[in-house]
Structures are given as structure tokens and as C-alpha cells.
Design an enzyme around this catalytic site. Structure first.
Site, PDB file in Angstrom:
ATOM      1  N   HIS A  60       0.872  -1.195   0.000  1.00  0.00           N
ATOM      2  CA  HIS A  60       0.000   0.000   0.000  1.00  0.00           C
ATOM      3  C   HIS A  60       0.895   1.227   0.000  1.00  0.00           C
ATOM      4  O   HIS A  60       1.388   1.651   1.048  1.00  0.00           O
ATOM      5  CB  HIS A  60      -0.908  -0.042   1.226  1.00  0.00           C
ATOM      6  CG  HIS A  60      -1.978   1.012   1.222  1.00  0.00           C
ATOM      7  ND1 HIS A  60      -3.157   0.868   1.918  1.00  0.00           N
ATOM      8  CD2 HIS A  60      -2.052   2.238   0.628  1.00  0.00           C
ATOM      9  CE1 HIS A  60      -3.904   1.944   1.744  1.00  0.00           C
ATOM     10  NE2 HIS A  60      -3.240   2.798   0.965  1.00  0.00           N
ATOM     11  N   HIS A  62       1.541   5.064  -2.319  1.00  0.00           N
ATOM     12  CA  HIS A  62       1.081   5.988  -3.362  1.00  0.00           C
ATOM     13  C   HIS A  62       2.205   6.799  -4.010  1.00  0.00           C
ATOM     14  O   HIS A  62       1.939   7.552  -4.953  1.00  0.00           O
ATOM     15  CB  HIS A  62       0.043   6.956  -2.790  1.00  0.00           C
ATOM     16  CG  HIS A  62      -1.192   6.308  -2.251  1.00  0.00           C
ATOM     17  ND1 HIS A  62      -2.245   5.925  -3.059  1.00  0.00           N
ATOM     18  CD2 HIS A  62      -1.539   5.950  -0.987  1.00  0.00           C
ATOM     19  CE1 HIS A  62      -3.189   5.377  -2.301  1.00  0.00           C
ATOM     20  NE2 HIS A  62      -2.785   5.367  -1.053  1.00  0.00           N
ATOM     21  N   HIS A 192     -11.944   2.478   4.365  1.00  0.00           N
ATOM     22  CA  HIS A 192     -12.731   3.706   4.186  1.00  0.00           C
ATOM     23  C   HIS A 192     -14.217   3.342   4.294  1.00  0.00           C
ATOM     24  O   HIS A 192     -15.025   3.650   3.428  1.00  0.00           O
ATOM     25  CB  HIS A 192     -12.396   4.377   2.852  1.00  0.00           C
ATOM     26  CG  HIS A 192     -11.027   4.971   2.834  1.00  0.00           C
ATOM     27  ND1 HIS A 192     -10.755   6.242   3.308  1.00  0.00           N
ATOM     28  CD2 HIS A 192      -9.845   4.463   2.429  1.00  0.00           C
ATOM     29  CE1 HIS A 192      -9.458   6.490   3.181  1.00  0.00           C
ATOM     30  NE2 HIS A 192      -8.884   5.412   2.655  1.00  0.00           N
ATOM     31  N   HIS A 213      -5.454  -0.230   6.130  1.00  0.00           N
ATOM     32  CA  HIS A 213      -4.983   0.550   7.288  1.00  0.00           C
ATOM     33  C   HIS A 213      -5.967   0.487   8.468  1.00  0.00           C
ATOM     34  O   HIS A 213      -6.708   1.422   8.744  1.00  0.00           O
ATOM     35  CB  HIS A 213      -4.611   1.986   6.931  1.00  0.00           C
ATOM     36  CG  HIS A 213      -5.525   2.718   6.000  1.00  0.00           C
ATOM     37  ND1 HIS A 213      -6.886   2.875   6.225  1.00  0.00           N
ATOM     38  CD2 HIS A 213      -5.250   3.389   4.847  1.00  0.00           C
ATOM     39  CE1 HIS A 213      -7.418   3.591   5.251  1.00  0.00           C
ATOM     40  NE2 HIS A 213      -6.442   3.912   4.405  1.00  0.00           N
ATOM     41  N   GLY A 246       3.920   6.559  14.079  1.00  0.00           N
ATOM     42  CA  GLY A 246       3.799   7.419  15.244  1.00  0.00           C
ATOM     43  C   GLY A 246       2.751   8.496  15.094  1.00  0.00           C
ATOM     44  O   GLY A 246       2.542   9.285  16.019  1.00  0.00           O
ATOM     45  N   ASP A 271       1.497   3.439   3.220  1.00  0.00           N
ATOM     46  CA  ASP A 271       0.474   4.367   2.711  1.00  0.00           C
ATOM     47  C   ASP A 271       1.146   5.686   2.315  1.00  0.00           C
ATOM     48  O   ASP A 271       0.590   6.766   2.482  1.00  0.00           O
ATOM     49  CB  ASP A 271      -0.627   4.604   3.748  1.00  0.00           C
ATOM     50  CG  ASP A 271      -1.873   5.270   3.157  1.00  0.00           C
ATOM     51  OD1 ASP A 271      -2.012   5.285   1.909  1.00  0.00           O
ATOM     52  OD2 ASP A 271      -2.700   5.796   3.925  1.00  0.00           O
ATOM     53  N   GLY A 307      -2.442  10.148   3.754  1.00  0.00           N
ATOM     54  CA  GLY A 307      -1.338   9.215   3.587  1.00  0.00           C
ATOM     55  C   GLY A 307      -0.239   9.521   4.583  1.00  0.00           C
ATOM     56  O   GLY A 307      -0.449  10.165   5.613  1.00  0.00           O
TER      57      GLY A 307
END
Length: 383
Positions: A60, A62, A192, A213, A246, A271, A307
């Protein structure tokens, strides 16, 4: 001897194998592969005081290095891929974001060519079939209900390179889309989403196997409404993605996932967006403007987290040194599990003879010192 590829022996390190960690171990590299024995005359390099772990597998992602996988040219995509390789990610699935269907189909065709060339490991479609109330960094007016025919259009446009599709499975057409993806060998991921516990279980029964995620962009757990998180954590068929930067997760939630799902069902992801490995500034994630400040990416309009700027070497080091997870568990989550998910474990994801020589060298503080991909140093630990 004649006809054998050049061989290198990396010796003296703590080597993490599927069976455990070998102190003073060695990895034999012959050509692009890991070998079971070293030919006479092989070069020997002493890596005492270091760790050797399998190359990281990010399912994952982008973009990175200032380049976007969602809108960049092939050269820009390659620049982003190579940026992540310098941080240990030797296998990468390129993720899209919500856009017009025709544009996503064109993007899929471009990324499919890079998949066929061996530069990336496939495509992850994130959106447009997600819930507007959990949209995160996706443009709301482009969102739509899952339509199996439209899902099929994007899968076909990927020419066999589609690895995963994130859906809000509670929306009309969601379960039928999950079934279609399962029939075509594409991972259906729940994300989502505003799904209930019961709706999430229905989606898993229909064939969904990944939580996009986990915790982020979905309802939290409540005592009378456990929601999707509880269903995803408890089901042995599901692998849960975690962004350990974090910012996205409190450490207690990371620990909860590892404890409840077990290391065998976690996939550490980035992400990442363009700014990963690049720096603060203004960027775009699909059609949306993003500001990165102090390494945290947020939408200019609305302030949602957009992201991450994470690289997997940082995720690895944080998981071991801050979260105190066992090194072997982190290796499972960052290499083996994602490789198994996308069907590449026979080639990558562990340090075993016959597999590609994809590996990462870390020092005793778990900082990255070397990266090898297919037998060639991307980052040479000996320089």
C-alpha cells in the site's frame, strides 16, 4: 564451476530466517538468487555486528521521492519506486486514489506495463468505491457505490496486474463486488468504511481478506457497537494493514493488533505519498492538495491526514526499538506476510535458497545500512 553466476557470501551477521534468527549466519548470493552453497572462489564479506533480514514488501504505497504513482509519468513512478528501494522496500505494489473511472483505467494500463517489466509488483486500487463519511484524502464528488461491472472494468484495465481493491463493502453492490474480485484472484480489502460488525463479517464471508490501514478511516470500537475493527481482528482469514509512523496509530493500538491478530496476520505498510523520502512542502494526492509539515501529510482543505511520509526502514526500526516487538515478528509483518498475500512468497519475503536475493542489512540499532535487490546492491553496506 564454468557457467555458474558470480557468488558472494555475506557472513557473520544475525540472519533472520523463517525458522528463527541465526547468530553468525551467512547468506550466499549467486547471480540474482539466494544459493544453498557457495562455489569455490566466492567473495566473502564480513557483516559481523549487523542484521540481515528479507527485503521489505509494501502492498500500500502511493509514491515517494517527490513522485506520485497516482499521476506521474512512467519515469516519475520509477523514481518513486527507487526512492523506496533505497529504504529497503524491494517489492512494491503501487496504489491509486479516487479519480474518474476512465482516468483510473488509463493509470492502471500504465502501471501494468511497469508490473510486466518487473519494476513494481502490481496495482492496488483505493477508491472510488468507498464511503463518503470515511473518505479521508479522497475527493468526495468522485466517490460512488461499488458496481461489479465498474470494478471489473478496472481489473480488466490492469491486464492481470491488479493485486488488491479497497472497498466500503457495506455500500450497495459491495458484497457482489467482493465476490467478483475473489473470482478473479484479486484481494478484496475492507477500508474507508462505515460498516458495522455484522456487515463486516458478511464481507469476510463473501471473500474479503484484508483490512485497509486498520483503525484509520473506519468506526472505532464501542462496547455495544464493536464495528469493523473487532470483526477484522478476530477473523483468522483477515490480514490487517498497520501504518506504524507514530502519527496514524497510538502504540497501544499497534500492540493490540499484534496481540489479538498475531504477527502472522499483520502487514506493515507505508500508505506513503509523494513526500516520503523527500521533505516538507505542498503536494497533490490525486486531485487534492496536501501540505506536509514536520513529516505529517494533511489535506489543505479540511486537515485530514493524507497518507504518510513513512518509509519501511523507519517502520521496522520503530517497531523494534520503540514498540519492543520481536525482530522475527516484524520481519513476518514487513516481508513474509505481504509477500504471501500477493502471491509472491515463492520468490520474495524470506531468505531461502532459490528465492530472489532481496535483503536489507541493519546495524545493531536497526538503522538501515544496506539494501540488495535481485543480487545487486541498491545501498552498499561495504562503502
Amino acid at each position: 564451476m564454468s557457467g555458474r553466476a558470480h557468488a558472494t557470501v555475506l557472513s557473520g551477521a544475525r540472519v533472520v530466517l523463517p525458522t528463527g534468527t541465526v547468530n553468525g549466519g551467512r547468506v550466499i548470493v549467486e547471480g540474482a538468487r539466494i544459493a544453498g552453497s557457495a562455489p569455490e572462489g566466492a567473495e566473502v564479506h564480513d557483516l559481523s555486528g549487523h542484521w540481515i533480514v528479507p527485503g521489505f514488501v509494501d502492498i500500500h504505497n502511493h509514491g515517494g521521492g517527490g513522485a506520485s504513482f497516482t499521476s506521474g509519468t512512467p519515469e516519475e513512478v520509477l523514481h518513486g519506486v527507487r526512492t523506496h528501494r533505497q529504504h529497503g522496500t524491494t517489492t512494491l505494489v503501487a496504489s491509486t486514489v479516487t479519480g474518474e473511472l476512465d482516468e483510473l483505467a488509463r493509470r492502471a494500463a500504465l502501471l501494468a506495463e511497469l508490473t510486466q517489466a518487473g519494476e513494481i509488483a502490481g496495482i492496488h486500487f483505493e477508491g472510488p468505491f468507498i464511503n463518503p463519511c470515511r473518505k479521508g484524502a479522497h475527493k468526495e464528488d468522485l466517490l460512488r457505490h461499488p458496481d461489479p461491472a465498474e470494478v471489473r472494468k478496472l481489473v480488466d484495465a490492469a491486464h492481470g496486474a491488479a493485486r488488491m481493491f479497497t472497498l466500503a463493502t457495506e455500500l450497495p453492490g459491495g458484497l457482489d463486488s467482493v465476490r467478483l474480485l475473489a473470482e478473479h484472484g484479486v484481494i478484496a480489502a475492507i477500508g474507508h468504511t462505515d460498516s458495522t460488525y455484522e456487515q463486516t463479517r458478511q464481507a469476510i464471508d463473501a471473500g474479503a481478506t484484508v483490512a485497509t490501514h486498520l483503525y484509520n478511516a473506519m468506526p472505532g470500537m464501542e462496547h455495544r457497537a464493536p464495528g469493523p475493527i473487532a470483526a477484522l481482528l478476530e477473523d483468522e482469514r483477515v490480514t490487517v494493514e498497520l501504518i506504524n509512523d507514530g502519527v496514524h496509530l497510538h502504540p497501544a493500538m499497534l500492540e493490540l493488533a499484534f496481540h489479538h491478530a498475531g504477527a502472522g496476520r499483520v502487514a506493515l505498510i507505508t500508505d506513503a505519498m509523494d513526500a516520503a523520502g523527500f521533505g516538507d512542502g505542498t503536494y497533490h494526492l490525486g486531485p487534492l492538495e496536501v501540505e506536509v509539515k514536520d513529516g505529517v501529510a494533511r489535506l489543505v482543505e479540511g486537515g485530514s491526514i493524507a497518507g504518510s511520509t513513512l518509509t519501511l526502514d523507519t517502520a521496522f526500526q520503530r517497531s523494534v526499538t520503540i514498540d519492543r516487538l520481536p525482530v522475527e515478528s516484524v520481519v513476518q509483518a514487513i516481508s513474509a506476510n505481504p509477500a504471501k498475500l500477493i502471491g509472491l512468497y515463492d520468490e520474495v519475503g524470506s531468505l531461502e535458497p532459490g528465492k530472489y536475493a532481496d535483503l536489507v542489512v541493519l546495524d545493531d540499532a536497526f538503522a538501515l545500512k544496506g539494501v540488495m535487490r535481485r543480487g545487486a546492491w541498491v545501498v552498499d553496506p561495504l562503502r
